[in-house]
Design a protein around this motif. Structure first.
Motif, PDB file in Angstrom:
ATOM      1  N   ASP A  43       0.841  -1.198   0.000  1.00  0.00           N
ATOM      2  CA  ASP A  43       0.000   0.000   0.000  1.00  0.00           C
ATOM      3  C   ASP A  43       0.877   1.249   0.000  1.00  0.00           C
ATOM      4  OD1 ASP A  43      -1.878   1.948   0.304  1.00  0.00           O
ATOM      5  OD2 ASP A  43      -2.842   1.079   2.069  1.00  0.00           O
ATOM      6  N   PRO A  44       0.800   2.076  -1.034  1.00  0.00           N
ATOM      7  CA  PRO A  44       1.607   3.309  -1.061  1.00  0.00           C
ATOM      8  C   PRO A  44       1.361   4.218   0.142  1.00  0.00           C
ATOM      9  CG  PRO A  44       0.571   2.922  -3.193  1.00  0.00           C
ATOM     10  CD  PRO A  44      -0.024   1.929  -2.252  1.00  0.00           C
ATOM     11  N   MET A  45       0.177   4.117   0.748  1.00  0.00           N
ATOM     12  CA  MET A  45      -0.141   4.963   1.894  1.00  0.00           C
ATOM     13  C   MET A  45       0.818   4.716   3.057  1.00  0.00           C
ATOM     14  SD  MET A  45      -1.891   7.448   2.932  1.00  0.00           S
ATOM     15  CE  MET A  45      -3.049   7.520   1.564  1.00  0.00           C
ATOM     16  N   ILE A  46       1.334   3.489   3.163  1.00  0.00           N
ATOM     17  CA  ILE A  46       2.291   3.188   4.238  1.00  0.00           C
ATOM     18  C   ILE A  46       3.560   4.013   4.053  1.00  0.00           C
ATOM     19  CG2 ILE A  46       3.739   1.383   5.264  1.00  0.00           C
ATOM     20  CD1 ILE A  46       1.547  -0.627   4.531  1.00  0.00           C
ATOM     21  N   ILE A  47       4.054   4.095   2.821  1.00  0.00           N
ATOM     22  CA  ILE A  47       5.241   4.896   2.530  1.00  0.00           C
ATOM     23  C   ILE A  47       4.950   6.372   2.762  1.00  0.00           C
ATOM     24  CG2 ILE A  47       6.861   5.614   0.733  1.00  0.00           C
ATOM     25  CD1 ILE A  47       7.371   2.808   1.599  1.00  0.00           C
ATOM     26  N   ILE A  48       3.771   6.827   2.351  1.00  0.00           N
ATOM     27  CA  ILE A  48       3.407   8.241   2.525  1.00  0.00           C
ATOM     28  C   ILE A  48       3.354   8.606   4.004  1.00  0.00           C
ATOM     29  CG2 ILE A  48       1.549   9.928   2.192  1.00  0.00           C
ATOM     30  CD1 ILE A  48       0.903   8.413  -0.459  1.00  0.00           C
ATOM     31  N   ILE A  49       2.726   7.741   4.817  1.00  0.00           N
ATOM     32  CA  ILE A  49       2.659   7.994   6.262  1.00  0.00           C
ATOM     33  C   ILE A  49       4.058   7.962   6.871  1.00  0.00           C
ATOM     34  CG2 ILE A  49       1.844   7.065   8.474  1.00  0.00           C
ATOM     35  CD1 ILE A  49      -0.676   6.124   6.984  1.00  0.00           C
ATOM     36  N   HIS A  50       4.893   7.048   6.394  1.00  0.00           N
ATOM     37  CA  HIS A  50       6.278   6.971   6.878  1.00  0.00           C
ATOM     38  C   HIS A  50       7.014   8.285   6.610  1.00  0.00           C
ATOM     39  CE1 HIS A  50      10.588   6.019   6.660  1.00  0.00           C
ATOM     40  NE2 HIS A  50      10.329   5.070   7.548  1.00  0.00           N
ATOM     41  N   ARG A  51       6.833   8.832   5.421  1.00  0.00           N
ATOM     42  CA  ARG A  51       7.488  10.098   5.086  1.00  0.00           C
ATOM     43  C   ARG A  51       6.917  11.255   5.905  1.00  0.00           C
ATOM     44  NH1 ARG A  51      12.093  11.180   2.904  1.00  0.00           N
ATOM     45  NH2 ARG A  51      11.267  12.914   1.684  1.00  0.00           N
ATOM     46  N   LEU A  52       5.614  11.226   6.163  1.00  0.00           N
ATOM     47  CA  LEU A  52       5.016  12.238   7.039  1.00  0.00           C
ATOM     48  C   LEU A  52       5.657  12.197   8.417  1.00  0.00           C
ATOM     49  CD1 LEU A  52       1.207  11.964   6.177  1.00  0.00           C
ATOM     50  CD2 LEU A  52       2.545  14.067   6.111  1.00  0.00           C
ATOM     51  N   LEU A  53       5.815  10.997   8.962  1.00  0.00           N
ATOM     52  CA  LEU A  53       6.417  10.847  10.286  1.00  0.00           C
ATOM     53  C   LEU A  53       7.875  11.287  10.277  1.00  0.00           C
ATOM     54  CD1 LEU A  53       4.920   7.383  11.353  1.00  0.00           C
ATOM     55  CD2 LEU A  53       4.292   9.646  12.232  1.00  0.00           C
ATOM     56  N   GLN A  54       8.595  10.947   9.216  1.00  0.00           N
ATOM     57  CA  GLN A  54       9.991  11.373   9.134  1.00  0.00           C
ATOM     58  C   GLN A  54      10.087  12.888   9.081  1.00  0.00           C
ATOM     59  OE1 GLN A  54      12.193   9.925   5.745  1.00  0.00           O
ATOM     60  NE2 GLN A  54      14.103  10.903   6.415  1.00  0.00           N
ATOM     61  N   GLY A  55       9.202  13.517   8.321  1.00  0.00           N
ATOM     62  CA  GLY A  55       9.187  14.973   8.273  1.00  0.00           C
ATOM     63  C   GLY A  55       8.874  15.578   9.625  1.00  0.00           C
ATOM     64  N   ALA A  56       7.961  14.945  10.373  1.00  0.00           N
ATOM     65  CA  ALA A  56       7.560  15.471  11.682  1.00  0.00           C
ATOM     66  C   ALA A  56       8.716  15.436  12.674  1.00  0.00           C
ATOM     67  CB  ALA A  56       6.376  14.675  12.220  1.00  0.00           C
TER      68      ALA A  56
END
Length: 391
Positions: A110-123
């Protein structure tokens, strides 16, 4: 006052300041080493489409804003160096998760997992970087040296904009993306160690600090500067999305060095407006060369101009934010500049991947248009700034 020259104090460059400046450099390297290498991994190994890869890279810029409203509360209630260390270690864990996935040749369905991962990394990166620049670096400096400290430390992270992609591409070409991730983890751990080695005095926690506030996060009355900076960094991000050449970044680094020399000798007593205008003209000239010429000299001159232009613009906008801030808002001005700089580049990379999908000509045309719009807007922004500055 129509000109501004940042003074040099040798006493600023003591051991603790050096450690914080190097930590700032290494922390930024954890982000920029992934800019040219992670999209390739997402498309080739994770089999994401270019649109999903672009959204994932741009999500980092959204994540930068996620924890900013809590910074003032965190640094007033807990040891500020520990807040930075825990945020950096959280980023190391997130990078470690990618390292684990790549090591096992796993595919995230699921691409959403990668997107959420990048959101968390940015945070967590945003939290660590804002605490480091708006609080820890300031704490290592005397009050009369703080503008110079902010200006000098920012150059360390600015050099990471060229050295990070260059290192990522070299390591990726020689050893693979697995070792790029390992290098980012090592950088993150080194940042935690460096911050831990500096002794920051204990400060009693304050009980009257609201949980959510704009203090140390965002300077509302600096919004016109923020928008103008975003236009410029969006252009830079779009350029980075289509450049996959170590030589380009090495010449960009030389441009940064040229910008430092130009600030010290060429623009020392120049009119305040001249640096940003010159920087934007250099960026526009570089983009025109890349669009209209296919000569070897272009791959030397264009990145040199982009590095010099970006360096001049970045350092001057940082000082503008500082001069715009009111009493006790220095840290807030630093964070606002950081958000405008890092989120603009992240969104530019995301737009370059999702919209242009490898079409170099279209991407460079878009970057040129953004540069021209930024130059036109700056005429009004500068007038607004001179009427509203507080320092």
């Amino acid at each position: 006052m129509n000109s501004q020259s940042t003074p040099v104090h040798i006493r600023l460059w003591h051991k603790d300041f050096w450690l914080m400046a190097i930590a700032n450099f290494l922390l930024t390297m954890t982000v920029y080493m992934l800019v040219p290498t992670m999209p390739q991994w997402l498309v080739e190994k994770q089999q994401l489409g270019m649109v999903d890869a672009g959204i994932a890279m741009g999500a980092f810029g959204v994540g930068l804003f996620a924890l900013g409203a809590f910074i003032s509360y965190l640094v007033q209630h807990y040891r500020r160096n520990l807040v930075c260390i825990y945020a950096v270690l959280a980023e190391a864990l997130l990078l470690g998760a990618l390292y684990y996935v790549d090591g096992l040749n796993m595919r995230v369905n699921d691409p959403m997992i990668i997107i959420i991962h990048r959101l968390l990394q940015g945070a967590v990166f945003g939290l660590a970087q804002m605490v480091l620049t708006s609080t820890l670096i300031i704490d290592t400096s005397e009050s009369f040296q703080r503008t110079e400290a902010n200006h000098s430390a920012a150059w360390f992270s600015r050099f990471a904009l060229s050295m990070g992609p260059m290192a990522g591409l070299l390591i990726g070409r020689i050893a693979g993306f697995h070792y790029v991730l390992l290098s980012t983890i090592v950088c993150a751990i080194a940042v935690a160690v460096l911050v831990l080695t500096v002794n920051f005095p204990f400060r009693a926690p304050q009980d009257d600090i609201p949980t959510v506030s704009l203090d140390r996060f965002f300077l509302p009355h600096g919004f016109p500067l923020f928008v103008n900076l975003q236009l410029i960094t969006l252009a830079v991000g779009i350029i980075l999305s289509v450049v996959l050449d170590e030589h380009f970044y090495s010449m960009m680094m030389m441009g940064f060095a040229a910008a430092i020399l130009a600030q010290r000798f060429v623009f020392k007593d120049a009119e305040l407006k001249s640096e940003v205008v010159t920087g934007l003209i250099l960026m526009g000239a570089a983009l025109l060369m890349m669009l209209t010429r296919n000569l070897p000299i272009v791959m030397i001159a264009a990145p040199l101009f982009i590095g010099m232009g970006t360096g001049l613009i970045g350092s001057r906008f940082l000082l503008f934010f500082i001069k715009l801030s009111r009493h006790c808002q220095r840290g807030t001005s630093q964070s606002t500049f950081l958000l405008g700089w890092e989120s603009g580049i992240a969104w530019g990379v995301g737009i370059g991947l999702a919209v242009f999908q490898g079409d170099t000509t279209s991407a460079l045309v878009a970057a040129l248009i953004l540069t021209i719009v930024a130059l036109a807007m700056y005429h009004f922004t500068h007038v607004w700034f001179t009427n509203n500055k507080n320092r």
